[in-house]
Design a protein around this motif. Structure first.
Motif, PDB file in Angstrom:
ATOM      1  N   ILE A 303      64.774  77.311  26.611  1.00 10.70           N
ATOM      2  CA  ILE A 303      64.332  76.754  27.905  1.00 10.70           C
ATOM      3  C   ILE A 303      63.170  77.531  28.509  1.00 10.70           C
ATOM      4  N   THR A 304      62.884  78.719  27.973  1.00  8.96           N
ATOM      5  CA  THR A 304      61.765  79.513  28.498  1.00  8.96           C
ATOM      6  C   THR A 304      60.583  79.573  27.541  1.00  8.96           C
ATOM      7  N   GLY A 305      60.842  79.270  26.255  1.00 10.54           N
ATOM      8  CA  GLY A 305      59.772  79.386  25.262  1.00 10.54           C
ATOM      9  C   GLY A 305      59.447  80.818  24.907  1.00 10.54           C
ATOM     10  N   LEU A 306      60.325  81.763  25.239  1.00  5.24           N
ATOM     11  CA  LEU A 306      60.081  83.184  25.006  1.00  5.24           C
ATOM     12  C   LEU A 306      60.899  83.682  23.818  1.00  5.24           C
ATOM     13  N   ASP A 307      60.408  84.731  23.154  1.00  3.73           N
ATOM     14  CA  ASP A 307      61.130  85.392  22.067  1.00  3.73           C
ATOM     15  C   ASP A 307      61.696  86.687  22.644  1.00  3.73           C
ATOM     16  N   LEU A 308      62.991  86.721  22.887  1.00  4.28           N
ATOM     17  CA  LEU A 308      63.590  87.877  23.542  1.00  4.28           C
ATOM     18  C   LEU A 308      63.614  89.113  22.656  1.00  4.28           C
TER      19      LEU A 308
END
Length: 631
Positions: A303-308
């Motif tokens: 949902i954020t498009g981020l790679d944690l």
């Protein structure tokens, strides 16, 4: 600068960390136990170090071996993943003392949140609401008795040093408390090396909503929205989704800000999760903070498009967070299910054995699979039984649900029991579709989610017979490829062509006849693996085999009065002795598998005749544990 990273974990999370590290140009190092030498994460790494041992305590939990592996491999940093040493302050200090970098929070933050009792006190100071309970240093049984009387029943025992459902027991009355304390302490000691417990008021029908937080070394901290993790069995999450359905924007913001306050109060660095219970009135209470990357982080990434994991590695190297709070995206909806090797029809007992069939389908847009196994792998009883995670993202919740259901239906697991069909029923249940979520969901809808096992209909057997014949491996003579003796269509010279099959599935046996004139157009999905045919029928994958009626007729069955092990595991307690009389339902032995305890109870009243295993012994599924003389 991290150029070589050791991943101190196994399974899907080790593979997932390596995927991002490799994309960043970082060399990856795997560690493994003796039973994991051929595991997928070992093959995906650039280097691998054999820790030896079988149990986690001899390998993945051995701090000295992990540190030595990192130094020997030339790694500058260690990523602990989740579980194992990820929330171990002593490990964090050992990593620092060895001159290595831990991809995770500092030891002080781990200590502050790893001890749930101390964490509750810190949260009270920070103004975060708490569930009524007892978090004191006095661990005597009497202290818990008095605390439970004060807060009232039902009450919840929890391990002070960890989560994941290990050491967690619901206690309905004072009569149950002593036994629950003993069992919870054993589970907590086995899972975390720490048997301290805390007690909380058990809230009816709460939702489990958690906030993903991220902090850097410069004192910046933000929240990456929330996840709903209410769908649980045995206090362990089964399905997670983000954002949480039905939360108002003001409530989302209030919970997010409370989570950030919690992280800042302990000087947190890296990825962490602050978990809350949300009641029906919209009030929320702090449960715990997990000082690590969570199993369910992919839905936040969706949902954020981020790679944690990339964020973790960059923050560990001293970089600042790339976004401010107002810049954090929130797009669409995501869901994740955990695919476990377990038997839902046997109270979700963990399963082990060889994964004879494992097929991941081609992915459609919005679909993702994070797995740590391959077809042919052996699922051992020593570690968590999760095979992988199936994730789907859509423009809204319904689209995400449909995409996840599609992905689940096309993922095939055979050779061991799994929760695959159970997860399908869960995603299809009208109450779940409507977003009616709370931690008692599975128990409340058990009749729909766990229907009784029924006999397979004639239509299934007819399809199975046709598929069995159609998928028989072709046998061809090199000297005469057209020989009629090599045909499998039942050809008999001068007689009608017919094939007779003796098939067995799910304990049932059938004799079936197929004529050559019958149309061979099976519609059921079927996959053959050696002598076993896996046939999908109404969403369930069934293993069909041929049997020899002569061998079956001469065989013998276990005498009545014998109690067998429902899964591979170890005997942690023997509660009876030979000659002892027991009632129906009396606990006889306690087995441990995948760090969870399972009581073996008498299925009839009688006298214990013989006990075949002692405490500490390993047992295989189906092994005779003891004999009862009826009466």
């Amino acid at each position: 600068m991290i150029t070589t990273l050791l991943v101190a974990n196994r399974g899907e999370i080790a593979c997932r960390i390596m995927r991002t590290a490799s994309a960043m140009g970082i060399t990856t190092v795997a560690v493994h136990s003796a039973v994991d030498r051929d595991a997928l994460h070992v093959h995906q790494a650039d280097q691998a170090v054999d820790l030896g041992g079988v149990r986690a305590s001899e390998s993945y939990l051995d701090i000295n071996r992990i540190i030595q592996a990192a130094l020997a491999s030339g790694a500058q940093a260690i990523h602990p993943g989740y579980g194992f040493l990820s929330e171990n302050a002593a490990f964090a200090r050992a990593v620092s003392a060895a001159g290595l970098l831990l991809v995770g929070p500092p030891a002080a933050a781990i200590e502050a949140m790893g001890d749930k009792s101390a964490a509750k006190a810190l949260m009270a100071e920070a103004g975060v609401p708490l569930v009524p309970g007892y978090h004191g240093a006095d661990q005597s049984p009497q202290a818990f008795v008095e605390a439970a009387r004060q807060i009232g029943y039902p009450a919840l025992l929890k391990a002070s040093a960890g989560g994941g459902g290990k050491g967690m027991k619901i206690v309905q009355s004072e009569a149950e408390l002593a036994a629950a304390l003993q069992s919870a302490r054993r589970e907590a000691q086995a899972a975390f090396g720490d048997d301290r417990l805390l007690l909380e008021k058990y809230l009816p029908r709460p939702r489990h909503v958690e906030i993903q937080v991220f902090a850097d070394c410069q004192g910046n901290c933000l929240y990456l929205h929330e996840r709903d993790c209410s769908i649980q069995r045995r206090h362990q999450k089964v399905l997670e989704e983000a954002p949480a359905p039905g939360l108002s924007q003001p409530l989302r913001q209030t919970m997010g800000q409370a989570a950030v306050r919690a992280a800042l109060a302990i000087g947190y660095v890296g990825a962490g999760t602050v978990e809350f219970l949300l009641d029906e009135r919209g009030d929320f209470f702090f449960m715990e903070m997990n000082a690590r990357l969570q199993v369910e982080h992919p839905v936040t990434e969706a949902i954020t498009g981020l790679d944690l994991v990339e964020w973790q590695l960059r923050v560990a190297q001293g970089e600042t967070l790339p976004l401010g709070q107002e810049q954090v995206p929130l797009q669409g909806h995501a869901m994740e299910v955990r695919l476990y090797a377990e038997d839902p029809d046997q109270d979700f007992l963990p399963a082990s054995g060889r994964l004879q069939l494992y097929q991941e389908p081609p992915l459609k847009p919005g679909q993702r699979i994070d797995s740590g196994v391959r077809e042919g792998d052996v699922i051992s009883p020593y570690y968590d039984p999760m095979l992988g995670k199936l994730i789907a993202w859509g423009a809204d919740r319904e689209q995400a649900r449909r995409l996840l259901l599609d992905l689940l239906k096309r993922t095939l697991v055979g050779g061991i029991r799994s929760n695959r069909r159970f997860l399908q029923r869960l995603l299809e249940h009208p109450a779940f579709v409507a977003g009616e979520l709370d931690t008692g969901f599975i128990e409340r809808h058990a009749a729909d989610l766990l229907p009784p096992v029924e006999s397979l209909p004639d239509a299934f057997w007819e399809q199975a017979a046709r598929q069995f014949v159609a998928t028989l491996p072709a046998i061809r003579r090199g000297d005469d490829p057209g020989s009629p003796w090599e045909r499998s269509d039942g050809l008999r010279l001068g007689l009608p062509a017919a094939t007779r099959l003796h098939l067995q599935c799910n304990g049932e046996q059938r004799v079936l006849y197929l004529g050559a004139s019958q149309p061979a157009q099976p519609t059921a999905l079927a996959v053959r693996r050696g002598e076993v045919l896996y046939v999908q029928w109404q969403g369930e994958l069934h293993a069909v085999r041929q049997y020899d009626p002569l061998t079956e007729a001469s065989g013998h069955h276990l005498a009545s009065g014998g109690l067998t092990a429902p899964m591979n595991g170890s005997v942690v307690r023997v509660l009876v002795s030979p000659g002892q009389q027991v009632d129906v339902g009396a606990a006889l032995l306690v087995l441990e598998a995948m760090k969870m305890e399972h009581s073996i109870r008498a299925d009839q009243a009688g006298t214990v005749k013989r006990i075949l295993f002692a405490e500490g012994d390993m047992v295989s599924e189906g092994s005779l544990l003891l004999e009862l003389e009826p009466g």
